[in-house]
Motif scaffolding. Structure first.
Motif, mmCIF file in Angstrom:
data_model
loop_
_atom_site.group_PDB
_atom_site.id
_atom_site.type_symbol
_atom_site.label_atom_id
_atom_site.label_comp_id
_atom_site.label_asym_id
_atom_site.label_seq_id
_atom_site.Cartn_x
_atom_site.Cartn_y
_atom_site.Cartn_z
ATOM 1 N N ILE A 1 49.166 46.729 50.077
ATOM 2 C CA ILE A 1 48.340 46.988 48.947
ATOM 3 C C ILE A 1 48.802 47.596 47.841
ATOM 4 N N TYR A 2 48.215 47.327 46.677
ATOM 5 C CA TYR A 2 48.850 47.734 45.429
ATOM 6 C C TYR A 2 47.950 48.685 44.790
ATOM 7 N N ASP A 3 46.571 48.351 44.744
ATOM 8 C CA ASP A 3 45.506 49.050 44.019
ATOM 9 C C ASP A 3 44.158 49.033 44.464
ATOM 10 N N VAL A 4 43.395 49.987 44.333
ATOM 11 C CA VAL A 4 41.979 49.671 44.556
ATOM 12 C C VAL A 4 41.186 50.257 43.340
ATOM 13 N N ASP A 5 40.244 49.597 42.768
ATOM 14 C CA ASP A 5 39.634 50.044 41.597
ATOM 15 C C ASP A 5 38.213 49.171 41.427
ATOM 16 N N GLU A 6 37.560 49.597 40.384
ATOM 17 C CA GLU A 6 36.375 48.948 40.018
ATOM 18 C C GLU A 6 36.034 48.502 38.586
ATOM 19 N N ALA A 7 35.282 47.682 38.272
ATOM 20 C CA ALA A 7 34.866 47.068 36.951
ATOM 21 C C ALA A 7 33.369 46.558 37.099
ATOM 22 N N ASP A 8 33.233 46.160 35.645
ATOM 23 C CA ASP A 8 31.791 45.541 35.646
ATOM 24 C C ASP A 8 31.406 44.607 36.605
ATOM 25 N N ALA A 9 32.553 43.793 36.883
ATOM 26 C CA ALA A 9 32.168 42.621 37.665
ATOM 27 C C ALA A 9 32.175 42.883 39.151
ATOM 28 N N GLY A 10 32.668 44.165 39.465
ATOM 29 C CA GLY A 10 32.591 44.811 41.006
ATOM 30 C C GLY A 10 33.733 45.599 41.364
ATOM 31 N N GLU A 11 33.891 45.974 42.689
ATOM 32 C CA GLU A 11 34.748 46.969 43.195
ATOM 33 C C GLU A 11 36.006 45.922 43.836
ATOM 34 N N PHE A 12 37.080 46.237 43.430
ATOM 35 C CA PHE A 12 38.121 45.315 43.978
ATOM 36 C C PHE A 12 39.310 45.850 44.624
ATOM 37 N N MET A 13 40.095 45.069 45.470
ATOM 38 C CA MET A 13 41.362 45.527 45.867
ATOM 39 C C MET A 13 42.336 44.543 45.720
ATOM 40 N N VAL A 14 43.576 45.083 45.157
ATOM 41 C CA VAL A 14 44.940 44.266 44.622
ATOM 42 C C VAL A 14 45.764 44.468 45.743
ATOM 43 N N MET A 15 46.393 43.242 46.206
ATOM 44 C CA MET A 15 47.238 42.983 47.497
ATOM 45 C C MET A 15 48.309 42.208 46.964
ATOM 46 N N GLU A 16 49.615 42.208 47.657
ATOM 47 C CA GLU A 16 50.362 41.234 47.659
ATOM 48 C C GLU A 16 49.870 39.699 47.845
ATOM 49 N N LEU A 17 50.446 38.849 47.055
ATOM 50 C CA LEU A 17 50.154 37.522 47.239
ATOM 51 C C LEU A 17 50.879 36.717 48.003
ATOM 52 N N LEU A 18 50.399 36.262 49.183
ATOM 53 C CA LEU A 18 51.239 35.475 49.962
ATOM 54 C C LEU A 18 50.994 34.193 49.611
ATOM 55 N N GLU A 19 52.319 33.484 49.506
ATOM 56 C CA GLU A 19 52.461 32.078 49.269
ATOM 57 C C GLU A 19 53.163 31.615 50.384
ATOM 58 N N GLY A 20 52.287 31.011 51.404
ATOM 59 C CA GLY A 20 52.932 30.413 52.649
ATOM 60 C C GLY A 20 51.505 29.958 53.501
ATOM 61 N N HIS A 21 51.822 29.687 54.737
ATOM 62 C CA HIS A 21 50.723 29.006 55.417
ATOM 63 C C HIS A 21 50.207 29.726 56.579
ATOM 64 N N SER A 22 49.146 29.724 56.973
ATOM 65 C CA SER A 22 48.658 30.359 58.090
ATOM 66 C C SER A 22 48.920 29.608 59.282
ATOM 67 N N ILE A 23 48.925 30.173 60.443
ATOM 68 C CA ILE A 23 49.329 29.561 61.711
ATOM 69 C C ILE A 23 48.096 28.459 61.916
ATOM 70 N N ASP A 24 46.772 28.946 61.633
ATOM 71 C CA ASP A 24 45.568 28.091 61.571
ATOM 72 C C ASP A 24 46.041 26.531 60.785
ATOM 73 N N ALA A 25 46.453 26.665 59.857
ATOM 74 C CA ALA A 25 46.952 25.674 58.822
ATOM 75 C C ALA A 25 48.053 24.741 59.363
ATOM 76 N N LEU A 26 49.041 25.461 60.080
ATOM 77 C CA LEU A 26 50.284 24.754 60.622
ATOM 78 C C LEU A 26 49.797 23.845 61.861
ATOM 79 N N LEU A 27 48.681 24.596 62.769
ATOM 80 C CA LEU A 27 48.230 23.928 63.798
ATOM 81 C C LEU A 27 47.499 22.582 63.446
ATOM 82 N N GLU A 28 46.973 22.634 62.485
ATOM 83 C CA GLU A 28 46.044 21.418 61.919
ATOM 84 C C GLU A 28 47.094 20.408 61.232
ATOM 85 N N THR A 29 48.218 20.740 60.535
ATOM 86 C CA THR A 29 49.243 19.921 60.138
ATOM 87 C C THR A 29 50.397 19.462 60.911
#
Length: 407
Positions: free
Chosen positions: A93-121
């Protein structure tokens, strides 16, 4: 119509329903693309203009608080938990903040595949691939449990595999979505800082039914072994390509969970079967009582071909009772107290979170032992309800016959 690529001005996020590529949150996060959306908000890939990195943003729409005040509290709870655990196999987790568009949480972007997706493929996974990832996940859960946090929603979608940064060709498992996690104490001790969590009705169901421990499904107190049950189900499914519980409807899943018949692991790799049988035992007292002991047993049984952990000689880690979770309140998805609804508006200051570990889980006083009869008592309740329902149906049929005979 998208933003003018020749313009020198940066389009700021507005209060519109959805954010689009090119919008900027708080003059810092430029939206790249939408990764997903739901009734209350979006998950977005973005560029952090200040740090020069790609991030993931989970944003609640501006009207989410009025529609479900608990939504904001759950997001703040997740942010605080992630910051406190701080483990390489748990999304950062990097940050939690709010803007006019709403409250938001900033996290690490995971560029990979879920086990669920791997089971399908790919279908069933090679045990040699799964082995190091199981150890990573158990280490992550052990870190969470040391912070008195139960995940409670482990499932294939919540485990992402990404390239290991320090091992060419290797993989790192990342555990995410602590949105319905339960802890035994507030991580930020100051009631005027950080989050105020939501109070729910006792016994409310949370989690994904097919991967939920029996004690959670029926509303009984749960301990670390509940996460062991869910992880065991995920690993058994990944190794075989087949879920242990194939029912989709919640009442059918509950019926399977509280039946005494053990879940079958005979189609799993032979070396894994004793370990998996203990992981997915329906009786919590028959499971490994902690992630660390599950890891020790995994190394002995699956990797070393040795003997299993003797549960009779281990000190049980006691379940989190409903009246002890987070300082005497029960938290989840159903309901929100009026106090919480009025106190979750201040942004969470992550710098205020205590990064020092709490006392060891085994020594923690905030757990209450409810004995080894949770599942048995749940079975009795289920049978009693079924018997009463049958009695009511028979009575109605008898009255109908009397009425028809009289006419």
């Amino acid at each position: 119509m998208g933003p003018d690529p020749t313009s020198t001005e940066t389009p700021q996020a507005s209060t519109s329903e959805s954010l689009a590529a090119g919008d900027v949150l708080n003059e810092r996060y430029r939206i790249v693309e939408e990764l997903g959306s739901g009734g209350y908000g979006q998950v977005l890939a973005a560029e952090d203009l200040q740090e020069g990195r790609r991030v993931a943003i989970k944003i609640l729409r501006a009207d989410a608080g009025s529609r479900d005040p608990a939504a904001m509290a759950r997001m703040r709870q997740e942010a605080e938990i992630l910051e406190a655990i701080d483990h390489p196999n748990i999304v950062e987790i990097y940050d939690v903040d709010e803007a006019d568009a709403g409250e938001f949480m900033v996290m690490e972007l995971l560029e990979g595949h879920s086990i669920d997706a791997l089971l399908e493929t790919e279908g069933a996974a090679d045990p040699e691939r799964v082995r190091p990832l199981v150890k990573q996940l158990l280490d992550a859960l052990s870190a969470a449990h040391r912070k008195q946090v139960l995940h409670r929603d482990l499932k294939p979608e919540n485990i992402i595999l990404v390239p290991a940064p320090d091992e060419p060709g290797g993989e790192r498992a990342k555990l995410l979505d602590f949105g319905i996690a339960k802890a035994s104490e507030i991580l930020d001790d100051d009631p005027d800082e950080g989050i105020t969590l939501v109070k729910t009705r006792g016994g409310g169901f949370v989690g994904t039914p097919r991967y939920c421990a029996p004690e959670i499904a029926v509303g009984d107190p749960a301990g670390p072994s509940a996460d062991m049950f869910s992880l065991g189900l995920v690993m058994a499914e990944w190794l075989t390509g087949k879920p242990r519980i194939e029912a989709e409807k919640q009442n059918r899943v509950l019926s399977i969970l509280i039946q005494p018949t053990p879940l079958d692991v005979s189609d799993c790799p032979q070396a894994w079967q004793p370990w998996l049988s203990r992981m997915i035992a329906k009786d919590p007292d028959q499971r490994y009582p902690s992630a660390q002991e599950a890891l020790d047993a995994f190394e002995a049984l699956v990797e070393g071909g040795g003997a299993d952990v003797d549960l009779a000689k281990t000190e049980r880690q006691k379940p989190i009772s409903n009246d002890q979770a987070f300082g005497g309140q029960v938290f989840g998805d159903d309901d929100v107290s009026e106090t919480a609804a009025t106190q979750v508006r201040e942004p969470l200051e992550l710098a205020d979170i205590d990064d020092e570990p709490t006392q060891d889980y085994e020594e923690a006083p905030a757990f209450e032992d409810h004995g080894s009869n949770n599942v048995a008592m749940s079975t009795v309740r289920f049978v009693m309800i079924a018997a009463i329902s049958c009695g009511v149906v028979l009575l109605l049929l008898w009255l109908a016959r009397l009425f028809l005979g009289a006419n």
